[in-house]
Enzyme design. Sequence first.
Site, mmCIF file in Angstrom:
data_model
loop_
_atom_site.group_PDB
_atom_site.id
_atom_site.type_symbol
_atom_site.label_atom_id
_atom_site.label_comp_id
_atom_site.label_asym_id
_atom_site.label_seq_id
_atom_site.Cartn_x
_atom_site.Cartn_y
_atom_site.Cartn_z
ATOM 1 N N GLU A 1 10.295 5.191 -37.145
ATOM 2 C CA GLU A 1 9.525 3.948 -37.094
ATOM 3 C C GLU A 1 8.093 4.187 -37.605
ATOM 4 O OE1 GLU A 1 9.715 0.349 -37.131
ATOM 5 O OE2 GLU A 1 11.545 1.459 -36.602
ATOM 6 N N HIS B 1 19.844 9.332 -44.845
ATOM 7 C CA HIS B 1 19.574 10.717 -45.240
ATOM 8 C C HIS B 1 18.137 11.083 -44.875
ATOM 9 C CE1 HIS B 1 18.982 14.332 -47.536
ATOM 10 N NE2 HIS B 1 18.018 13.749 -48.211
ATOM 11 N N SER B 2 17.205 10.203 -45.225
ATOM 12 C CA SER B 2 15.800 10.430 -44.895
ATOM 13 C C SER B 2 15.132 9.069 -44.896
ATOM 14 C CB SER B 2 15.133 11.334 -45.931
ATOM 15 O OG SER B 2 14.925 10.604 -47.133
ATOM 16 N N SER C 1 12.426 23.141 -49.031
ATOM 17 C CA SER C 1 13.241 21.992 -49.436
ATOM 18 C C SER C 1 14.430 22.389 -50.305
ATOM 19 C CB SER C 1 12.385 21.001 -50.217
ATOM 20 O OG SER C 1 11.231 20.666 -49.491
#
Lengths: 399, 471
Positions: free
Chosen positions: B116, B350-351, B202
């Site tokens: 959020e 996913h993100s 990453s």
Amino acid sequence: MAARSPALRTLSRSLLRPQSIRPSHPHSRCYSAAAAGARLNVPLEYDSTPLLHHTSKAALANPELPEHVRKGQTKRINLYTAVNEALRHALQTDERVLVFGEDIQFGGVFRCTMNLAADFGTERVFNTPLSEQGLVGFAIGAAAEGLRPVAEVQFADYVFPAFDQIHNEAAKYRYRSGSTGVHCGGLTIRMPCGSVGHGALYHTQSPEALFTHTPGLRVVVPRSPVQAKGLLLASIRTADPVLFMEPKILYRAAVEQVPVDAYELPLDKAEVLKTGKDVTIISYGTPLYTCSAAIAAAEKDFGCSVELIDLRTIYPWDRETVLNSVKKTGRAIVVHESMMNAGVGAEVAATIQEQAFLRLEAPVKRVAGWATHTGLVFEKIIIPDVTRVYDAIKKTIEY
Amino acid sequence: MSFRYSARRLRPQGLAVLSSRAQPFVRAPTWQCRGVASTANAEKVLFPGALNSEFTSKLEFLQPSKSKDAISTYRCLNQYGEVIDKKMGADTTDGEALELYKNMVKLSVMDLLMFEAQRQGRLSFYMVSAGEEGIAIGSASALHPSDVIFTQYRESGVYLQRGFTLAQFMNQLFANSSDNGLGRNMPVHYGSKELNIHTISSTLATQIPHAAGAAYALKLQNQGIVGRIGAPASSTDTKEVERVAVCFFGEGAASEGDFHAALNIAATREVPCIFICRNNGYAISTPTSDQYRGDGIASRGAGYGISTLRVDGNDIFAVRHAVKRARELALQDGGRPVLIEAMAYRVGHHSTSDDSFAYRARVEVEDWKRRDNPITRLRKWLEGRGVWDDAKEKELRSGTRKEVLKAFEEAEKAKKPSIKNAFTDVWENITEEQRAHMEEMNDILKRYPKEYDLEGYEGGAKGLEELLVKK
């Protein structure tokens, strides 16, 4: 299939055997005979080059060597033996050192790891599966847990599968770990590089410039057995990941007196091999021998005086030594085997232009591989030779 | 490939012939294949590449497993929170199970709030663990605190279970001056030396060969070939334990070459490493049907000669049983790798940069949320034991929410790290080149002060100076 007759087997073996390493001609490049009438492009004389220490006294005169080493003995060895001695010393003095790669255990395809597995055990000196990304990634993990792995990539031409691991992982490990302080600085990746006369596309490359574009790495290229030993030991012991690129043509060809005791050479200093006042030549690895021969001819023919600098460590490199020299001579030539565009020469030339602009009397000349691949039979016109360096000196001093 | 291989083999052959007299005696390791020629009527072939292969006169291709004989999924709790194998049991006390439950809830509350917060623009990026809390927390709880862990990015639960505090999570997410990563990494790229978890990068799958290499380092330490390196085990442990390395990755990352390279080298070097694959059905938008055609990731383990298990990732007890047993196996006979494929469903996007309803039906996700979930399954078990109820649940959730928000606000207020951290830690020491760059940047900052807003950084625009005076 019927068994081959012994005669046929002998024949096929002798055909398979690379000519350059025949024991009968250990010091000459018999595969590339000089052109009839050639004066400049003649086989390099490793036995008499001033770049190698032919006497014990010369070898021990090096002020970079620690006092006790300078008082010690020397031994005449070639470059692969020097690498072997550095590895042996590292294994002996630090239990955290591991040596591994493809075909390491039997001594290595270039003999650099001879007898190490037998003497230090296969827990510390071992073969890995044939996977560059795997063995380099494995080395990074071992280094991140505190070991000092010395990984070998069989030829620099095959380092590319591990490019991601080297560029994104090894180089960035310390930075991204931040205040946790974890790093993989114990890592050293050795790889034979450079031309060998008949290596064609995939046994000739010098990819150093690709790694000088990566912050976090050290890139080192020794030119001689003395350097190979001292720089490799320093590379293994430094807390930064190092790419150690060994000019494979020098493995057997370069023979000199090397201190028997262990020693380190600095990883951020260039070396002035010969002083001069009219032009500075900056190079590293094999082309230094080409430069030395070209300088001898040029000095005789043009009555000029040339300074020769060996970068030794390609990144981070010693700008100060280079700039001091160019400020004195006013002219510079950079020589390397790999292609010109965005090569090491581009960086050196740009730095000279920025920092020594007012002292320059001629444009900085680059003598490098052309913008092509090293096709098998075309090597002699692609890799910088004595003629091209000689001509570069001529053009630069006549500018 | 084949040419390259043959070209590379030419040299050694030639060289070996040359120096055969100088050939040293190399101790033959026990696993080395010997190319003993077969006799005319032998039952076995004795090719060095497959010593145990028997002759057959039937021309029959080995077929991949069909759906009916896919590798089974090990579970311990059913969807109603009942233990299936009474003998094996949950192998946990009520108190221990409660702690696991609270951590799973904490993780999911943090995920909801941070997702959020990103949507409000207060964080640059976030990735939730929804549906996979049981895998991370369950496996972390079954390991020794000194075991070394490498993660991909959807394993925040591992950090939480090992003791990463809410403040540490928030500091990293806001990249403030207390962030372990010194503000250098994207959010969710946590790392902790004390907790023996390597910092996340990453690049997918690159950590898998790292884990194999780290496990080799641990093996040498376990065997005493190398002295113990690094922090001792948690303070409560007085005697040194044998350690394993553990590596997490998704089923998508398993398609990378590094997965293959890592499992192969882990098997040949016989390292104590547990590879844990989170198979959650998707790699961003790519369903597993576009990712592979074999029987998931587990079916590959045997090909590398690695002990393998598929486990129900929604069942935290099954995950714990699996990882505990895997740890024992990994340490057996000096060390060997183990592969666990934990099945799950990626409930969240996913993100924060992804809207998963662009490639999967909302109803599918809702169905998974309702049908099965690691948190509700453990809650059912706890309720069955009479140690949990609605009131406690309500209290836990609101309390956790407050805790997260408090840490969030504090981290958000904190300053960014000093700008010197842009340059440090690239090499062990600052290089001459870096010093020149910092001087140039410092000069720019001085002459164009209004172009840079560095108020929020520790030391402001003067951050570089402190490094420049230190010679």
